[in-house]
Design a protein around this motif. Structure first.
Motif, PDB file in Angstrom:
ATOM      1  N   LEU A 352       0.821  -1.204   0.000  1.00  0.00           N
ATOM      2  CA  LEU A 352       0.000   0.000   0.000  1.00  0.00           C
ATOM      3  C   LEU A 352       0.860   1.261   0.000  1.00  0.00           C
ATOM      4  N   ASP A 353       2.060   1.147  -0.525  1.00  0.00           N
ATOM      5  CA  ASP A 353       2.909   2.327  -0.585  1.00  0.00           C
ATOM      6  C   ASP A 353       2.470   3.284  -1.695  1.00  0.00           C
ATOM      7  N   THR A 354       1.724   2.793  -2.684  1.00  0.00           N
ATOM      8  CA  THR A 354       1.190   3.632  -3.751  1.00  0.00           C
ATOM      9  C   THR A 354      -0.315   3.467  -3.806  1.00  0.00           C
ATOM     10  N   ALA A 355      -0.970   4.523  -4.251  1.00  0.00           N
ATOM     11  CA  ALA A 355      -2.431   4.515  -4.271  1.00  0.00           C
ATOM     12  C   ALA A 355      -2.980   3.467  -5.233  1.00  0.00           C
ATOM     13  N   ALA A 356      -2.220   3.102  -6.269  1.00  0.00           N
ATOM     14  CA  ALA A 356      -2.709   2.146  -7.263  1.00  0.00           C
ATOM     15  C   ALA A 356      -3.067   0.807  -6.643  1.00  0.00           C
ATOM     16  N   ARG A 357      -2.542   0.507  -5.454  1.00  0.00           N
ATOM     17  CA  ARG A 357      -2.801  -0.779  -4.824  1.00  0.00           C
ATOM     18  C   ARG A 357      -3.947  -0.722  -3.818  1.00  0.00           C
ATOM     19  N   THR A 358      -4.569   0.430  -3.665  1.00  0.00           N
ATOM     20  CA  THR A 358      -5.678   0.552  -2.726  1.00  0.00           C
ATOM     21  C   THR A 358      -6.967   0.053  -3.366  1.00  0.00           C
ATOM     22  N   PRO A 359      -7.967  -0.343  -2.557  1.00  0.00           N
ATOM     23  CA  PRO A 359      -9.209  -0.884  -3.114  1.00  0.00           C
ATOM     24  C   PRO A 359      -9.914   0.012  -4.141  1.00  0.00           C
ATOM     25  N   PRO A 360     -10.074   1.336  -3.909  1.00  0.00           N
ATOM     26  CA  PRO A 360     -10.771   2.144  -4.931  1.00  0.00           C
ATOM     27  C   PRO A 360     -10.048   2.163  -6.276  1.00  0.00           C
ATOM     28  N   PHE A 361      -8.730   2.215  -6.266  1.00  0.00           N
ATOM     29  CA  PHE A 361      -7.984   2.239  -7.523  1.00  0.00           C
ATOM     30  C   PHE A 361      -8.053   0.894  -8.225  1.00  0.00           C
ATOM     31  N   VAL A 362      -7.960  -0.175  -7.470  1.00  0.00           N
ATOM     32  CA  VAL A 362      -8.083  -1.510  -8.071  1.00  0.00           C
ATOM     33  C   VAL A 362      -9.464  -1.668  -8.696  1.00  0.00           C
ATOM     34  N   LEU A 363     -10.485  -1.167  -8.002  1.00  0.00           N
ATOM     35  CA  LEU A 363     -11.851  -1.247  -8.530  1.00  0.00           C
ATOM     36  C   LEU A 363     -11.972  -0.522  -9.869  1.00  0.00           C
ATOM     37  N   LEU A 364     -11.469   0.697  -9.943  1.00  0.00           N
ATOM     38  CA  LEU A 364     -11.574   1.460 -11.190  1.00  0.00           C
ATOM     39  C   LEU A 364     -10.796   0.793 -12.319  1.00  0.00           C
ATOM     40  N   ALA A 365      -9.651   0.211 -11.994  1.00  0.00           N
ATOM     41  CA  ALA A 365      -8.885  -0.497 -13.020  1.00  0.00           C
ATOM     42  C   ALA A 365      -9.647  -1.716 -13.529  1.00  0.00           C
ATOM     43  N   LEU A 366     -10.283  -2.449 -12.631  1.00  0.00           N
ATOM     44  CA  LEU A 366     -11.072  -3.619 -13.035  1.00  0.00           C
ATOM     45  C   LEU A 366     -12.290  -3.200 -13.854  1.00  0.00           C
ATOM     46  N   LEU A 367     -12.909  -2.080 -13.470  1.00  0.00           N
ATOM     47  CA  LEU A 367     -14.069  -1.593 -14.221  1.00  0.00           C
ATOM     48  C   LEU A 367     -13.669  -1.194 -15.633  1.00  0.00           C
ATOM     49  N   ALA A 368     -12.555  -0.490 -15.771  1.00  0.00           N
ATOM     50  CA  ALA A 368     -12.085  -0.100 -17.099  1.00  0.00           C
ATOM     51  C   ALA A 368     -11.763  -1.322 -17.937  1.00  0.00           C
ATOM     52  N   ASP A 369     -11.158  -2.323 -17.319  1.00  0.00           N
ATOM     53  CA  ASP A 369     -10.813  -3.550 -18.039  1.00  0.00           C
ATOM     54  C   ASP A 369     -12.069  -4.245 -18.549  1.00  0.00           C
ATOM     55  N   PHE A 370     -13.105  -4.310 -17.732  1.00  0.00           N
ATOM     56  CA  PHE A 370     -14.340  -4.970 -18.160  1.00  0.00           C
ATOM     57  C   PHE A 370     -15.053  -4.186 -19.261  1.00  0.00           C
ATOM     58  N   LEU A 371     -15.155  -2.875 -19.097  1.00  0.00           N
ATOM     59  CA  LEU A 371     -15.905  -2.082 -20.070  1.00  0.00           C
ATOM     60  C   LEU A 371     -15.194  -1.983 -21.425  1.00  0.00           C
ATOM     61  N   GLN A 372     -13.939  -2.366 -21.480  1.00  0.00           N
ATOM     62  CA  GLN A 372     -13.244  -2.387 -22.765  1.00  0.00           C
ATOM     63  C   GLN A 372     -13.582  -3.626 -23.576  1.00  0.00           C
ATOM     64  N   SER A 373     -13.955  -4.712 -22.887  1.00  0.00           N
ATOM     65  CA  SER A 373     -14.143  -5.983 -23.596  1.00  0.00           C
ATOM     66  C   SER A 373     -15.446  -6.695 -23.283  1.00  0.00           C
ATOM     67  N   TYR A 374     -16.073  -6.385 -22.149  1.00  0.00           N
ATOM     68  CA  TYR A 374     -17.258  -7.093 -21.658  1.00  0.00           C
ATOM     69  C   TYR A 374     -16.985  -8.579 -21.468  1.00  0.00           C
ATOM     70  N   SER A 375     -15.726  -8.955 -21.287  1.00  0.00           N
ATOM     71  CA  SER A 375     -15.384 -10.372 -21.204  1.00  0.00           C
ATOM     72  C   SER A 375     -15.835 -10.953 -19.872  1.00  0.00           C
ATOM     73  N   PRO A 376     -16.238 -12.227 -19.857  1.00  0.00           N
ATOM     74  CA  PRO A 376     -16.695 -12.852 -18.606  1.00  0.00           C
ATOM     75  C   PRO A 376     -15.615 -12.903 -17.529  1.00  0.00           C
ATOM     76  N   ASP A 377     -14.350 -13.177 -17.936  1.00  0.00           N
ATOM     77  CA  ASP A 377     -13.319 -13.255 -16.909  1.00  0.00           C
ATOM     78  C   ASP A 377     -13.053 -11.890 -16.272  1.00  0.00           C
ATOM     79  N   ALA A 378     -13.134 -10.804 -17.070  1.00  0.00           N
ATOM     80  CA  ALA A 378     -12.985  -9.456 -16.504  1.00  0.00           C
ATOM     81  C   ALA A 378     -14.157  -9.135 -15.580  1.00  0.00           C
ATOM     82  N   PHE A 379     -15.354  -9.560 -15.943  1.00  0.00           N
ATOM     83  CA  PHE A 379     -16.527  -9.344 -15.084  1.00  0.00           C
ATOM     84  C   PHE A 379     -16.378 -10.130 -13.782  1.00  0.00           C
ATOM     85  N   ALA A 380     -15.858 -11.354 -13.879  1.00  0.00           N
ATOM     86  CA  ALA A 380     -15.670 -12.172 -12.679  1.00  0.00           C
ATOM     87  C   ALA A 380     -14.697 -11.511 -11.711  1.00  0.00           C
ATOM     88  N   ARG A 381     -13.615 -10.938 -12.244  1.00  0.00           N
ATOM     89  CA  ARG A 381     -12.661 -10.251 -11.367  1.00  0.00           C
ATOM     90  C   ARG A 381     -13.303  -9.027 -10.730  1.00  0.00           C
TER      91      ARG A 381
END
Length: 998
Positions: A352-381
């Motif tokens: 947790l030394d950088t904000a990128a590893r905090t829950p809100p940042f991880v959430l936004l990264a996962l959301l962006a990943d899913f909305l780029q592809s709508y893939s089931p594995d991205a949705f599962a994550r």
């Protein structure tokens, strides 16, 4: 004004010595006034620790009876922030995002040929984010040059001595033009980039203004300083003190401003006791060595420093707070963390030394990943993220509350359907339907899953619409508020601290987006997902303060070691390439050119790392370094040059140790110790209600492995593929079963089990049934592989239609399809129920014979005897009892048959092989032997004998490999020891062990 260099020695950690020096310099009676002092440190982590030590010093003074010691704390900054504090800029400074956008705009305006000379990738991809990342690399290059006091023109001139100098000079000329263009874009918006402001400030600065707001500047442990900061220090009006963590005998090793003189340290030696150097084989061995060292440190640490409990004279015992583990190779952080936990202490990794590893940042990264592809594995994550799960549960409850029928709302104590099992529902949907994309409202989705998909998809704001950055600020803020709305974070709760800081950072960055000074046409046009990606990338680089974890071993990278003050320091990965870190390739400035220009290079990195290791060896009671011989993929490693920086005698000894001592690598996985004294154990079966009935297909599982039978049929454990790429073999078979039994039931209802249809008519009905199954299972967007599998199954069913037409002509009537049947076996005068879903029963009225058929869709033909019995022709043993037990089920269905013959209805990949394969070679004695085997299994079940596990060789993959330790090197030993312990416990309690006895 000249810098006053103070050599503090290195008998104790630098920060402790610095606190004592500052107290001696600035205290006056009971007042310790440093309110006008500026303290400069290399990193924010060191700044946080210095604040803690200042408070601890005040507590120490009070405990020693020094009255009411009153601290007026100094202003603490990092070396990168020093210039703005000493010489506040007069010009408006562009924000970080403005500088990035201006550079990306300037870069994208280049011709394809020009862009290819600098960064060829973005032009080829065309993605906006690629342009922004390329722009970021150019800005970092500019910052590095500015920190070293180097201009583009200087590099261009110095490059004349390099091979292919003309091309390199042309490239640097283009880079200079590009940065001038970027400066022009910013100036047109009324701002300037930070480095330009610094340069302007340096040309106009006078000694009357630099540092005038401070009484003293104290630099602590500054080993490297940017050129502009060094120049400002020389012009500083107030006194500047450099606290150097070394003795005065090493004065030649430091510049006038207290930084390292790289040339001096090239020939220095590091004094490390050979007993404190471990040379082991693999990364896992390095992690285990860390655990071994920690376990051996059981005595209190003795020291002369009482200003911090870590250095008290009589520490009660060694805890994790006293220990730091630095990983020069950061790939070791994971194994080392596990090893530390196995030693009985908790580990505090730098996650947790950088904000990128905090829950809100991880959430936004996962959301962006899913909305780029709508893939089931991205949705599962994404839906497995705790914050998303919390939001979905809240919304589902509201949905149920406002959409439930009025009658159900009146039922006292009624509970709405839960969405807490959403990951499990998603796994089942993905395995059954094999979707190519996630869309809500698909046929295979349960309501909770469909509602969750609808909510997540509603977060997207314009699928492909591109907008300027300032236009996305409010939209992104709204999405974050939607997910986190109503949730309160506490800055005092350790669990909330990372998320609270992250939300604040996101707000600051979005505010900078909204108030950008750049005109819209200069801002990069981004899609919504690109805006999320940009936000996570830029804001995620910020450091955050990790929550306090008392008693935890601190894990870190190498660069944090210089001002670390733990009494015990363990350094892993002390190998060439990791320590010192060597950068031999650079896209812009090669190492030879860096050295010529006075920039940070391999020589300066070596000097820094050698000094840090020397300092660590002198200032703490315990230092231990660990070097590995191979990487995780068995690539050979060399020992660090820092370990060979010693006298010739030690050099020979260490070299021989590293290359001739071949200790056996401990290949056991990092698993906790068990009561058996090993690193692993298999969970033993417990007593459960005795099984009174069993599916005929489950007998095979017991014969294969009693322990796996226990997991599957007693505990009812199941495995599931989280991201299936195609239909599993059993799912492919399910589709064939659906089509075949749908057709068979229609024939029974319509034609009393025997039809006069042609082969083409039969094929049409089978295909129609299959299409119905495909639509119900796959929905509107299946994976391409699943569609192809459906096409192949159509071909097999069409070929079977001809075989079925022939069966009808031979007088075979379908009398049952997908029929659940039961029968009783009398074992030791006690009945036991067997059951099974028989795929099909055919009867021939002319002969009075019955065929009990099981559908198989395996790619290759395997006849019943090949599946059910193994061994030589004259000595075969039963390994599967399905078809023999089907005979009992068929007789239970109708005892009027003259004979019952079991067999397979095979639909293999080769259509010419499709047809019936009967078990007509089994004699009455063979079937009697099968019954005896079934009776043996039933007796074992009644005695609850599920141990020991079978040898995994020859077993099919079933998902229980890790539970049964199939690949564990000492598996037989583990089973033997556990069997012995169980036998001992059973004898003491008067019961017999649960062994199969076979």
């Amino acid at each position: 004004m000249a810098v006053e260099r103070i050599f503090m020695g290195w008998s104790r950690p630098a920060l402790h010595l610095a606190v004592d020096n500052m107290y001696a310099r600035f205290h006056d009676g009971d007042t310790w006034d440093m309110s006008s002092v500026l303290v400069v440190l290399p990193s924010r982590r060191a700044a946080r620790r210095l604040r803690e030590l200042l408070v601890l010093k005040v507590d120490e003074l009070k405990s020693l009876g020094c009255g009411n010691a009153r601290l007026l704390p100094p202003l603490i900054c990092t070396i990168g922030e020093l210039a703005e504090l000493l010489n506040p800029p007069c010009l408006a400074t562009a924000s970080e995002i403005d500088g990035l956008m201006a550079m990306a705009f300037s870069l994208s305006s280049l011709s394809p040929q020009e862009a290819g000379q600098i960064v060829p990738g973005p032009k080829a991809s065309g993605r906006t984010m690629d342009w922004l990342r390329a722009a970021d690399s150019l800005l970092k290059l500019r910052q590095e040059l500015a920190a070293a006091g180097v201009t583009f023109q200087m590099v261009e001139e110095a490059a004349a001595s390099l091979p292919n100098s003309v091309a390199i000079q042309q490239r640097w000329h283009l880079l200079r033009s590009l940065h001038e263009r970027c400066k022009g874009v910013l100036m047109a918006a009324g701002v300037q980039d930070r480095d330009s402001v610094r340069e302007a400030g340096l040309t106009e600065v006078t000694s009357a203004t630099v540092g005038s707001s401070f009484s003293t500047v104290v630099m602590v442990g500054i080993l490297e300083s940017p050129k502009f900061a060094t120049r400002l220090i020389g012009l500083c009006r107030c006194p500047v003190v450099a606290l150097i963590h070394a003795g005065s005998e090493l004065a030649e090793g430091f510049t006038d401003t207290g930084c390292l003189n790289a040339q001096f340290w090239q020939s220095r030696m590091v004094d490390i006791n050979d007993n404190c150097i471990s040379m082991v084989h693999s990364p896992t061995d390095q992690a285990r060595e860390v655990a071994s060292i920690i376990s051996g440190l059981v005595k209190p640490i003795q020291s002369n420093d009482s200003s911090d409990p870590k250095f008290a004279h009589e520490s009660p015992c060694l805890t994790g707070d006293y220990i730091s583990v630095a990983c020069a190779d950061e790939a070791l952080l994971g194994p080392v963390e596990r090893a530390v936990e196995l030693s009985g202490m908790s580990a505090r990794p730098p996650r947790l030394d950088t904000a990128a590893r905090t829950p809100p940042f991880v959430l936004l990264a996962l959301l962006a990943d899913f909305l780029q592809s709508y893939s089931p594995d991205a949705f599962a994550r994404l839906v497995r993220h705790p914050d998303i799960e919390r939001w979905l549960i809240r919304e589902w409850r509201l949905h149920i509350r406002y959409n439930a029928p009025a009658s159900s709302q009146d039922i006292k104590g009624s509970q709405p359907p839960s969405i807490s099992s959403l990951p499990g529902l998603l796994d089942m949907y993905m395995q059954q339907s094999v979707p190519g994309r996630i869309l809500h409202g698909e046929p295979g989705m349960v309501p909770q899953l469909s509602h969750a998909a609808e909510l997540v998809l509603s977060l997207e704001q314009g699928a492909s619409e591109k907008q300027a950055l300032c236009d996305w600020a409010g939209t992104v803020r709204k999405v974050i508020s939607t997910i986190y709305g109503g949730r309160k974070f506490s800055n005092t709760n350790p669990d909330d601290q990372p998320s609270a800081q992250a939300i604040s950072l996101l707000g600051d960055h979005l505010r900078a987006w909204r108030i950008t000074q750049l005109p819209t046409h200069v801002q990069s046009a981004l899609t919504f997902t690109e805006a999320l990606e940009l936000l996570v990338w830029r804001a995620g680089e910020a450091e955050i303060t990790p929550p306090e974890e008392i008693g935890s071993v601190q894990l870190s990278g190498w660069l944090e070691v210089s001002l670390d003050d733990s009494p015990v320091l363990i350094v892993t990965g002390v190998n060439e390439g990791n320590l010192p870190r060597s950068v031999n390739t650079d896209p812009f400035v090669p190492d030879s050119l860096r050295e010529t220009l006075g920039m940070n290079c391999n020589k300066s990195r070596y000097a820094r790392d050698l000094f840090v290791l020397s300092s660590a060896a002198h200032c703490r009671p315990v230092l231990h370094v660990i070097a590995g011989r191979v990487t995780a993929d068995n690539s050979p490693l060399a020992p660090s040059r820092l370990l060979t920086a010693c006298d010739s005698q030690r050099l020979v000894i260490r070299t021989l140790r590293f290359y001739t001592e071949h200790e056996t690598s401990d290949v056991r996985p990092l698993l906790p110790f068990s009561e058996t004294g090993t690193l692993a154990e298999i969970a033993m079966p417990d007593d459960h209600p005795v099984l009174q009935r069993l599916n005929v297909t489950a007998f095979r599982d017991y014969l294969a492995c009693p322990y796996r039978f226990y997991l599957r049929h007693v505990l009812r454990l199941r495995t599931i593929d989280e991201d299936p790429r195609e239909l599993a073999p059993n799912q492919f078979g399910d589709l064939a079963h659906y089509a075949l039994h749908t057709y068979a039931n229609r024939v029974i209802e319509r034609d009393h089990g025997i039809s006069s249809q042609s082969a083409n008519e039969i094929a049409e009905e089978l295909t129609a049934a299959l299409d119905d199954a495909l639509h119900k299972r796959f929905g509107s967007v299946p994976r391409a592989a699943a569609v192809l599998q459906g096409t192949r199954l159509r071909a097999r069913l069409a070929a079977f239609a001809q075989k079925q037409h022939e069966l009808f002509r031979e007088g075979w009537r379908v009398i049952a399809a997908e029929q659940e049947l039961t029968a009783e076996l009398l074992v030791d005068d006690v009945p036991f129920t067997i059951y099974g879903r028989v795929d099909r029963l055919d009867a021939n009225e002319a002969s009075g014979q019955c065929r009990v058929l099981d559908y198989k869709t395996a790619a290759k033909v395997k006849k019943p005897d090949q599946i059910h019995r193994k061994g030589r022709k004259d000595d075969k043993r039963w390994v599967d009892l399905q078809l023999p037990l089907y005979v009992h089920l068929a007789h239970a269905f109708n005892r009027g048959f003259n004979s019952v013959l079991p067999g397979y209805l095979l639909l293999p990949a080769t259509v010419d092989d499709i047809g019936l394969y009967m078990a007509d070679s089994w004699t009455t004695d063979d079937l009697a032997t099968a019954d005896e085997t079934a009776f043996f299994i039933i007796r074992q079940l009644r005695a609850q004998c599920f141990w020991p596990p079978s040898d995994p060789a020859g077993l099919y993959a079933d998902g229980f490999e890790r539970l049964a330790l199939d690949s564990y090197p000492d598996r037989k030993g583990v089973i033997g020891r556990q069997t012995g312990l169980e036998s001992l416990a059973s004898n003491q309690s008067g019961t017999s062990p649960k062994a199969t006895g076979r």
